[in-house]
Design an enzyme around this catalytic site. Structure first.
Site, PDB file in Angstrom:
ATOM      1  N   ASN A   9      11.907   8.120   4.173  1.00  0.00           N
ATOM      2  CA  ASN A   9      10.182   7.344   4.093  1.00  0.00           C
ATOM      3  C   ASN A   9      10.606   5.881   4.801  1.00  0.00           C
ATOM      4  OD1 ASN A   9       7.985   6.021   4.732  1.00  0.00           O
ATOM      5  ND2 ASN A   9       7.002   6.296   2.871  1.00  0.00           N
ATOM      6  N   TRP A  10      11.134   5.607   5.590  1.00  0.00           N
ATOM      7  CA  TRP A  10      10.777   4.716   5.841  1.00  0.00           C
ATOM      8  C   TRP A  10      10.522   3.205   6.024  1.00  0.00           C
ATOM      9  CZ3 TRP A  10      15.233   4.268  10.842  1.00  0.00           C
ATOM     10  CH2 TRP A  10      15.743   4.824  11.076  1.00  0.00           C
ATOM     11  N   LYS A  11       9.222   3.121   6.125  1.00  0.00           N
ATOM     12  CA  LYS A  11       7.664   2.673   5.370  1.00  0.00           C
ATOM     13  C   LYS A  11       8.517   1.616   6.392  1.00  0.00           C
ATOM     14  CE  LYS A  11       8.155   3.986   0.807  1.00  0.00           C
ATOM     15  NZ  LYS A  11       7.924   3.576  -0.817  1.00  0.00           N
ATOM     16  N   HIS A  94       0.421   9.220   1.584  1.00  0.00           N
ATOM     17  CA  HIS A  94       1.099   8.379   0.658  1.00  0.00           C
ATOM     18  C   HIS A  94       0.420   7.731  -0.349  1.00  0.00           C
ATOM     19  CE1 HIS A  94       4.333   5.897  -0.465  1.00  0.00           C
ATOM     20  NE2 HIS A  94       4.990   6.882  -0.380  1.00  0.00           N
ATOM     21  N   GLU A  96       0.759   4.811  -0.921  1.00  0.00           N
ATOM     22  CA  GLU A  96       0.751   3.130   0.057  1.00  0.00           C
ATOM     23  C   GLU A  96      -0.330   3.427   0.683  1.00  0.00           C
ATOM     24  OE1 GLU A  96       5.019   2.937   1.018  1.00  0.00           O
ATOM     25  OE2 GLU A  96       4.750   2.909  -1.178  1.00  0.00           O
ATOM     26  N   GLU A 166       4.865  12.213  -6.012  1.00  0.00           N
ATOM     27  CA  GLU A 166       5.353  10.853  -6.213  1.00  0.00           C
ATOM     28  C   GLU A 166       4.494  10.208  -7.311  1.00  0.00           C
ATOM     29  OE1 GLU A 166       7.807   9.466  -3.099  1.00  0.00           O
ATOM     30  OE2 GLU A 166       5.534   9.064  -1.830  1.00  0.00           O
ATOM     31  N   GLY A 172       9.657   1.923  -5.593  1.00  0.00           N
ATOM     32  CA  GLY A 172       9.703   1.389  -5.538  1.00  0.00           C
ATOM     33  C   GLY A 172      10.517   0.408  -6.885  1.00  0.00           C
ATOM     34  N   SER A 212      12.311   5.891  -7.004  1.00  0.00           N
ATOM     35  CA  SER A 212      13.134   5.497  -7.116  1.00  0.00           C
ATOM     36  C   SER A 212      14.655   6.668  -7.229  1.00  0.00           C
ATOM     37  CB  SER A 212      12.971   4.968  -8.651  1.00  0.00           C
ATOM     38  OG  SER A 212      12.452   3.574  -7.707  1.00  0.00           O
ATOM     39  N   GLY A 233      12.771   6.325  -0.491  1.00  0.00           N
ATOM     40  CA  GLY A 233      11.894   5.683   0.657  1.00  0.00           C
ATOM     41  C   GLY A 233      13.128   5.036   0.925  1.00  0.00           C
ATOM     42  N   GLY A 234      13.594   3.714  -0.949  1.00  0.00           N
ATOM     43  CA  GLY A 234      14.761   2.315  -0.661  1.00  0.00           C
ATOM     44  C   GLY A 234      15.817   2.725  -0.232  1.00  0.00           C
TER      45      GLY A 234
END
Ligand code: 13P
Length: 252
Positions: A9-11, A94, A96, A166, A172, A212, A233-234
């Site tokens: 997920n590149w966000k 998600h 977010e 998640e 993150g 993470s 993510g990251g």
């Protein structure tokens, strides 16, 4: 045995050149591997990335989607539009979206049904806040998110759904749930699916872990019986950090 699934997920990251370059690197690095992989770039780069992924073994995902069909919905992007440019799957619910954009379980459910009606696969995200974890309601929060998020979904349609657990406090932050902590919740999620859709469906559905996850902790997490992959993510923003996780998923 369930095969694994690793999704990036590149966000809200990257520029167009970076998105295209990363997609090219991933196609090359993963081309000989027989796994399930997905990347979800920002909307504005989907079309460019779609051209790169064509004919590859990497699915194209979107990070969100409108709850309604085409029409007067300023700023929104429909399932049909996503399908039109080659998107195969969509991440919904998600945290977010839930917390920055006030998305409710009910709204997420409408999106889930809309995606399924239009032939998109769904990655439905669930997970608890740290404040919920410390008072011991993690499993209850996840159960409600599943029951509400999947209301009206048929057993047939369930085969198009992947759940991503998640824990919000792990996203993150560099604080990963331990493999045991994650496994405990993921096993309870599978039980909930079993109560709603039956034992067979529970045995088949993929439940990913996100928060993470990286090349150093992926092996241990993916070795858990109810962790069927990762939503990253990251670490999905660079081939050198994402590809090793994809490779870890193949050996489990
Ligand atoms: P991080 O891997 O950056 O913690 O993000 C996880 C996530 O939210 C994926 O959807």
């Amino acid at each position: 045995m369930r095969s694994k699934y690793v999704a990036g997920n590149w966000k809200m990251n990257m520029d167009k050149a970076g998105a295209v370059a990363l997609a090219k690197d991933l196609v090359e690095a993963l081309k000989d591997f027989d796994g399930k992989f997905m990347i979800a770039p920002p909307y504005v780069y989907l079309d460019a990335v779609a051209q790169i992924l064509k004919g590859s073994n990497i699915l194209l995902g979107a990070q969100d989607m409108a709850a309604t069909d085409n029409g007067a919905h300023t700023g929104a992007v429909s399932a049909k539009m996503l399908k039109d440019i080659g998107v195969q799957t969509v991440i919904l619910g998600h945290s977010e979206r839930r917390y920055e954009f006030y998305e409710s379980n009910r709204l997420i459910n409408r999106k889930v049904l809309q995606a399924l009606e239009n032939g998109l696969e769904v990655v439905l995200c669930i997970g608890e806040l740290f404040s919920q974890r410390i008072v011991g309601v993690t499993e209850d929060v996840c159960e409600l998110q599943i029951r509400d998020g999947l209301a009206g979904v048929s057993n047939d349609q369930l085969s198009k759904i992947t759940i991503a657990y998640e824990p919000i406090w792990a996203i993150g932050t560099g604080k990963t749930a331990t493999p045991e902590e994650a496994e405990k919740v993921q096993a309870s999620v599978r039980e909930v699916i079993g109560r709603i859709f039956g034992k067979e469906a529970a045995g088949e559905i993929k439940i990913l872990y996100g928060g993470s996850m990286n090349a150093s902790n992926a092996d241990e997490l993916l070795a858990q019986p109810d962790i069927d992959g990762g939503l990253i993510g990251g670490a999905s923003l660079k081939a050198e950090t994402f590809v090793p996780i994809c490779k870890s998923s193949l050996t489990k």
